[in-house]
Write a protein that holds these residues in place. Sequence first.
Motif, PDB file in Angstrom:
ATOM      1  N   LYS A  32     -51.333  38.790  84.831  1.00 57.22           N
ATOM      2  CA  LYS A  32     -51.997  38.172  83.687  1.00 57.22           C
ATOM      3  C   LYS A  32     -51.057  38.039  82.497  1.00 57.22           C
ATOM      4  O   LYS A  32     -50.478  39.026  82.032  1.00 57.22           O
ATOM      5  CB  LYS A  32     -53.220  39.006  83.297  1.00 57.22           C
ATOM      6  N   ASN A  33     -50.910  36.798  82.023  1.00 58.29           N
ATOM      7  CA  ASN A  33     -50.125  36.520  80.810  1.00 58.29           C
ATOM      8  C   ASN A  33     -48.695  37.028  80.880  1.00 58.29           C
ATOM      9  O   ASN A  33     -48.129  37.454  79.864  1.00 58.29           O
ATOM     10  CB  ASN A  33     -50.821  37.104  79.577  1.00 58.29           C
ATOM     11  N   VAL A  34     -48.091  36.990  82.061  1.00 65.23           N
ATOM     12  CA  VAL A  34     -46.678  37.358  82.198  1.00 65.23           C
ATOM     13  C   VAL A  34     -45.852  36.074  82.229  1.00 65.23           C
ATOM     14  O   VAL A  34     -46.057  35.211  83.070  1.00 65.23           O
ATOM     15  CB  VAL A  34     -46.438  38.184  83.472  1.00 65.23           C
ATOM     16  N   ALA A  35     -44.917  35.978  81.296  1.00 67.82           N
ATOM     17  CA  ALA A  35     -44.157  34.741  81.113  1.00 67.82           C
ATOM     18  C   ALA A  35     -42.844  34.759  81.890  1.00 67.82           C
ATOM     19  O   ALA A  35     -42.299  35.820  82.213  1.00 67.82           O
ATOM     20  CB  ALA A  35     -43.862  34.535  79.631  1.00 67.82           C
ATOM     21  N   THR A  54     -49.291  30.457  80.808  1.00 73.93           N
ATOM     22  CA  THR A  54     -50.010  31.725  80.799  1.00 73.93           C
ATOM     23  C   THR A  54     -51.422  31.503  80.259  1.00 73.93           C
ATOM     24  O   THR A  54     -51.725  30.459  79.678  1.00 73.93           O
ATOM     25  CB  THR A  54     -49.276  32.751  79.919  1.00 73.93           C
ATOM     26  N   GLU A  55     -52.260  32.506  80.428  1.00 72.35           N
ATOM     27  CA  GLU A  55     -53.652  32.370  80.007  1.00 72.35           C
ATOM     28  C   GLU A  55     -53.783  32.066  78.526  1.00 72.35           C
ATOM     29  O   GLU A  55     -54.688  31.347  78.111  1.00 72.35           O
ATOM     30  CB  GLU A  55     -54.399  33.669  80.358  1.00 72.35           C
ATOM     31  N   ASP A  56     -52.880  32.602  77.719  1.00 69.47           N
ATOM     32  CA  ASP A  56     -52.946  32.332  76.283  1.00 69.47           C
ATOM     33  C   ASP A  56     -52.296  31.009  75.900  1.00 69.47           C
ATOM     34  O   ASP A  56     -52.248  30.648  74.721  1.00 69.47           O
ATOM     35  CB  ASP A  56     -52.302  33.468  75.484  1.00 69.47           C
ATOM     36  N   TYR A  94     -46.828  30.421  76.872  1.00 62.37           N
ATOM     37  CA  TYR A  94     -45.576  30.464  77.632  1.00 62.37           C
ATOM     38  C   TYR A  94     -45.780  29.939  79.051  1.00 62.37           C
ATOM     39  O   TYR A  94     -46.910  29.729  79.508  1.00 62.37           O
ATOM     40  CB  TYR A  94     -45.048  31.904  77.682  1.00 62.37           C
ATOM     41  N   LYS A 136     -38.729  34.080  76.068  1.00 64.88           N
ATOM     42  CA  LYS A 136     -39.684  33.546  77.036  1.00 64.88           C
ATOM     43  C   LYS A 136     -39.691  32.018  76.984  1.00 64.88           C
ATOM     44  O   LYS A 136     -39.450  31.421  75.932  1.00 64.88           O
ATOM     45  CB  LYS A 136     -41.095  34.063  76.720  1.00 64.88           C
ATOM     46  N   TYR A 153     -51.221  35.918  90.347  1.00 64.13           N
ATOM     47  CA  TYR A 153     -50.218  36.053  89.298  1.00 64.13           C
ATOM     48  C   TYR A 153     -50.612  37.196  88.354  1.00 64.13           C
ATOM     49  O   TYR A 153     -51.794  37.454  88.122  1.00 64.13           O
ATOM     50  CB  TYR A 153     -50.109  34.771  88.463  1.00 64.13           C
ATOM     51  N   GLN A 213     -46.011  30.474  82.878  1.00 64.90           N
ATOM     52  CA  GLN A 213     -46.455  31.606  83.686  1.00 64.90           C
ATOM     53  C   GLN A 213     -45.401  32.010  84.705  1.00 64.90           C
ATOM     54  O   GLN A 213     -44.837  31.175  85.416  1.00 64.90           O
ATOM     55  CB  GLN A 213     -47.751  31.239  84.421  1.00 64.90           C
ATOM     56  N   ASP A 214     -45.128  33.308  84.790  1.00 68.12           N
ATOM     57  CA  ASP A 214     -44.318  33.843  85.872  1.00 68.12           C
ATOM     58  C   ASP A 214     -45.137  33.733  87.161  1.00 68.12           C
ATOM     59  O   ASP A 214     -46.264  34.221  87.234  1.00 68.12           O
ATOM     60  CB  ASP A 214     -43.988  35.316  85.587  1.00 68.12           C
TER      61      ASP A 214
END
Length: 490
Positions: free
Chosen positions: A171-174, A194-196, A199, A182, A169, A201-202
């Motif tokens: 990184k951090n793409v919502a 996502t990593e953060d 949101y 998002k 995936y 994760q895409d």
Amino acid sequence: MVKLENLLRDFTLSEASRQYIINGGHEAPEEFEPIAKAALAGHFCVKGQGENIIVRPTCIEFYYHEESNNGIKDYIVYHKSTKDVPKLALKMGTLHNHVSGVDITFEKGDDSDTAIRASLLIREFEIDGKNDARSTALYEALYQQTSIFDGISIKWIDGDEIVETLTDYRKNVAQYETPKDKKKAAQYPDLPATEDKKYVQDLRKWQFRRKQVKDSDTNVVYISSWLRNECPDFHERFIALLEGLKNDFTYHKMLSTNDIWARDYMPIQIYENHFVQYRYNPDYLQNSKEDKASITDTNAVCKELGISTYKTDLVIDGGNVVKAGKYIIMTEKVYAENKHLAPCEIRKQLKSIFHCDLIMLPWDKEEPFGHADGIVKAIDDHTVLLTNYADFDPVFAKKFEVILSKYFTVKKLSYPIEKKHKDNWAYINFLRVGNHIILPGLGAEEDGLAFRQIQEFYPKCNVLQIEASEVIKKGGALNCITWSIRDKRK
């Protein structure tokens, strides 16, 4: 050589790939792969303050957005038209700077109804063997703090050979609910975040990373020339076994060694032509002149074998480096060997030289070597095998399992018999070369139990067993006495 420029200029998605993405397919379309392999094989040549600097991408991400109403949507793309502000396509190969880093663009079309916005984000890169996972640090890497009065030069150089890649995936793409909104992770607790953690994760696997060499990729084994005199009976049987497998992999002897071991002092292979040489000066070999004399000069061995390496000043044991999936597993013994550095700095340097994330296990100080290869082994990228540590220390065994289970499915070796052999820890220290596993034996009841479990856990491997008590009584087993690598020249 395949030119990246040509691949980008000729790029187009087939209708089958377009429909697959539009209908929610997560795997990267096949048209991305040749571009990714070419991008990860090449490098930027940057004019620095002194000599030229080589900047190699090690991880890239595709961003692809069609502006037509029924096209593929990737709303995170920065350079896209709006109803009020149409944008012209960026020139092919533009280095497009933005808050996430630097993209190489390959856009098409100026009509906002048909335009395609496409680019590669350099997510991670390497300079002089050290990897940097901070995508925005590429600004400094490319410009090298060069004065504008001296002239700035950044040129793409294609690689001679296409590299192997792995997808993941981005990184951090919502995921997006609307073109501007998002999906918030808190509203979708059952979906991956996502990593953060902000949101959803895409799930499109549009990230490509250079494939690292693992045990399952190796095809050459090295052993120390000392093994013949120190363990003569085992040596004769081991060589006979290796001879029987020489159609699948080769073996060689290292002459510049000072003891029977091999794994602990030899470099860590990251990619086929990329080896990391560390300082091998373990604390457990400082107690006598004899111990100190047994420390092999790694420089001499690498010169003998014709291997070039990248060097680090960190004190490391190769037996404390276990590759598993996208991680390297170590014990915290590495902190004790590098007391002049804070643990956070040690981890930072390890991630940079090994080009991947780390999993740290606690160090059981009752075991002075602190080697991870006596604890755990990779089964595949998502599964690891834990030794029967519970027979020796249930508390540490539980700690290991809890930590590893955050990243992998954990399988465990077990020997449900009444009288257990004191050295049955050694089974985890087997040698894997490609799809062959050579398992140590003890001449004990556990031999058959270990053999059957390894066959079950590695169903695609050819498992062989060799009685190895002569080696094991010296404190190691088959992984310890070998160094296995991938060599395309085999």
